[in-house]
Write an enzyme that holds these catalytic residues in place. Structure first.
Site, short mmCIF file in Angstrom:
data_model
loop_
_atom_site.label_atom_id
_atom_site.label_comp_id
_atom_site.label_asym_id
_atom_site.label_seq_id
_atom_site.Cartn_x
_atom_site.Cartn_y
_atom_site.Cartn_z
CD GLU A 131 -2.80 -1.37 2.36
OE1 GLU A 131 -2.84 -0.48 3.22
OE2 GLU A 131 -3.47 -2.42 2.45
CG ASN A 172 -0.63 -7.11 -1.25
OD1 ASN A 172 -1.25 -7.73 -2.10
ND2 ASN A 172 -1.07 -6.98 -0.01
CG HIS A 208 -9.78 -5.65 0.83
ND1 HIS A 208 -10.08 -6.77 1.56
CD2 HIS A 208 -8.44 -5.44 1.00
CE1 HIS A 208 -8.99 -7.22 2.16
NE2 HIS A 208 -7.98 -6.44 1.84
CD GLU A 238 -4.60 -7.92 1.82
OE1 GLU A 238 -5.45 -7.16 2.30
OE2 GLU A 238 -3.38 -7.71 1.91
CG ASP A 240 -12.70 -8.87 2.06
OD1 ASP A 240 -12.62 -7.87 1.33
OD2 ASP A 240 -12.23 -8.90 3.23
O1 G3I Z 1 -3.36 -6.87 18.99
C1 G3I Z 1 -4.27 -5.91 19.50
C2 G3I Z 1 -4.81 -6.32 20.84
O2 G3I Z 1 -3.72 -6.36 21.75
C3 G3I Z 1 -5.86 -5.32 21.28
O3 G3I Z 1 -6.42 -5.74 22.50
C4 G3I Z 1 -6.96 -5.21 20.25
C5 G3I Z 1 -8.00 -4.17 20.61
O4 G3I Z 1 -8.53 -3.52 19.48
O5 G3I Z 1 -6.38 -4.84 19.03
C6 G3I Z 1 -5.42 -5.77 18.53
O6 G3I Z 1 -4.94 -5.29 17.33
C7 G3I Z 1 -5.79 -5.44 16.21
C8 G3I Z 1 -5.05 -6.26 15.15
O7 G3I Z 1 -5.84 -6.34 13.99
C9 G3I Z 1 -4.74 -7.66 15.64
O8 G3I Z 1 -5.92 -8.36 15.91
C10 G3I Z 1 -6.11 -4.07 15.66
O9 G3I Z 1 -6.93 -3.35 16.57
C11 G3I Z 1 -6.83 -4.20 14.34
O10 G3I Z 1 -6.95 -2.90 13.75
C12 G3I Z 1 -6.04 -5.07 13.41
O11 G3I Z 1 -6.76 -5.18 12.19
C13 G3I Z 1 -6.06 -5.74 11.12
C14 G3I Z 1 -5.82 -4.68 10.05
O12 G3I Z 1 -5.20 -5.27 8.92
C15 G3I Z 1 -4.96 -3.53 10.57
O13 G3I Z 1 -4.65 -2.64 9.57
C16 G3I Z 1 -6.90 -6.85 10.54
O14 G3I Z 1 -7.01 -7.89 11.50
C17 G3I Z 1 -6.26 -7.38 9.26
O15 G3I Z 1 -7.14 -8.31 8.65
C18 G3I Z 1 -6.03 -6.21 8.31
O16 G3I Z 1 -5.44 -6.71 7.13
C19 G3I Z 1 -5.15 -5.72 6.13
C20 G3I Z 1 -3.93 -6.21 5.39
O17 G3I Z 1 -2.86 -6.43 6.28
C21 G3I Z 1 -3.50 -5.22 4.31
N1 G3I Z 1 -4.60 -4.92 3.42
C22 G3I Z 1 -5.84 -4.49 4.08
C23 G3I Z 1 -6.27 -5.52 5.10
C24 G3I Z 1 -7.60 -5.14 5.72
O18 G3I Z 1 -7.50 -3.97 6.48
#
Ligand code: G3I
Length: 320
Positions: A131, A172, A208, A238, A240
């Site tokens: 990105e 990506n 997405h 990715e 969906d």
């Molecule tokens: O790890 C913390 C945890 O300690 C905390 O308690 C909790 C509370 O909100 O948050 C946790 O972190 C989260 C993390 O996922 C791990 O679960 C973040 O809030 C959450 O924002 C994060 O979201 C991820 C996101 O990327 C972040 O940008 C999604 O799971 C993940 O599917 C998403 O994947 C991205 C790709 O990497 C790149 N392309 C877009 C795609 C969708 O956003």
């Protein structure tokens, strides 16, 4: 047939899914994740990212990433490794550090070298840079770009290539699945890296999408061809397709068509090597927490039951 067996049969592509460590305590979830008839490939959704792997400078933790890498190995699934350089999910020492071009390049090279070396031999591909582009195709004003300039891209790819000469190296991004300024920007990134004499093997199309407004199959196929014309492969990384909730039969049926078009575009493109959905069940999709009121983006529902989208994918892969 399953999705992966059909993908392999039709054109030696793979079909796979994103996953994440917290979900692995759900035994019904894991049973399906391990089903290699459907999934010949997995991607860790979070646990190989910078905040997870280098939370403190030069102190690396691979525990969670290893859980998913080991699962892929045990199942005989390919592993797409995700990701090395991004503007999101960076630890505080990176985002609030005081950097010069020289010190940031050194930190970037150290991160990439240590992470790629750790996973050497386990990844089919690395998303080296994720990105980097704005919607208008210009470079995103990330810490990387503002401190190092566009050279951070070839530096990242060269460092990854030096650490593992076998793994496929990808750029990506999202909204690069159809023609326009951002797709042109991604093509320019491929050319930029190549102009430095550095290896880049692929472009990852995140895909997405939104039900009822996905790009047409022919538009997706012609955009894939614009990348492969540069000598790189493409993968859908990715996928969906979300909708405004609640779902209806009409939306689920449109979603089936939309999935079928994206998968079909990959099938008809010689250089499209595989398709990854960004988790397979609505139970663990990232969508509802990011887009309020939207969801149901995956091919299986939150009770782990197949939706019409599953049939759309299977049919597009020539399966039955
Ligand atoms: O790890 C913390 C945890 O300690 C905390 O308690 C909790 C509370 O909100 O948050 C946790 O972190 C989260 C993390 O996922 C791990 O679960 C973040 O809030 C959450 O924002 C994060 O979201 C991820 C996101 O990327 C972040 O940008 C999604 O799971 C993940 O599917 C998403 O994947 C991205 C790709 O990497 C790149 N392309 C877009 C795609 C969708 O956003």
């Amino acid at each position: 047939d399953g999705l992966n067996t059909a993908a392999v049969a039709i054109r030696k592509t793979y079909f796979g899914t994103g996953t994440d460590n917290p979900e692995l305590t759900d035994t019904a979830y894991v049973t399906q994740l391990n089903n290699t008839a459907d999934f010949g490939q997995i991607t860790p959704g979070n646990s190989q990212k910078w905040d997870a792997t280098e939370p403190t400078q030069n102190t690396f933790t691979f525990t969670n990433g290893d859980v998913i890498a080991d699962l892929a190995e045990a199942n005989g699934q390919k592993l797409r490794c995700h990701n090395l350089v991004w503007h999101n999910q960076l630890p505080n020492w990176v985002t609030s550090g005081t950097w010069t071009n020289e010190t940031l390049v050194a930190a970037l090279k150290n991160h990439i070298t240590k992470v790629v070396t750790h996973y050497k031999g386990q990844c089919y591909a690395w998303d080296v840079v994720n990105e980097a582009l704005n919607e208008d195709g210009t470079y995103r004003e990330s810490l990387w770009y503002t401190t190092i300039g566009e050279a951070y891209l070839p530096i990242a790819f060269a460092t990854a290539a030096a650490a593992d000469s076998d793994v496929k190296l990808y750029y990506n991004d999202y909204n690069i699945e159809y023609s326009g300024a951002k797709a042109t920007g991604a093509q320019n990134i491929v050319k930029l890296v190549q102009s430095y004499g550095v290896k880049i093997d692929g472009v990852g199309l995140q895909a997405h999408f939104i039900v009822g407004s996905t790009p047409s199959k022919s538009s997706q196929a012609s955009t894939m061809a614009a990348y492969t014309a540069l000598g790189v492969e493409v993968a859908i990384t990715e996928l969906d397709i979300r909708m405004t909730l609640p779902s209806t039969q009409a939306l689920l049926s449109q979603q089936q068509t939309d999935y079928s078009n994206t998968v079909g575009a990959c099938v008809e493109t010689e250089g499209c090597v595989g398709i990854t959905i960004w988790d397979w069940t609505d139970k663990y999709s990232w969508v509802p927490s990011t887009f309020s009121g939207q969801g149901d983006a995956c091919p299986w529902d939150e009770n782990l039951v197949k939706k019409p989208a599953y049939t759309g994918i299977l049919t597009a892969l020539g399966g039955a």
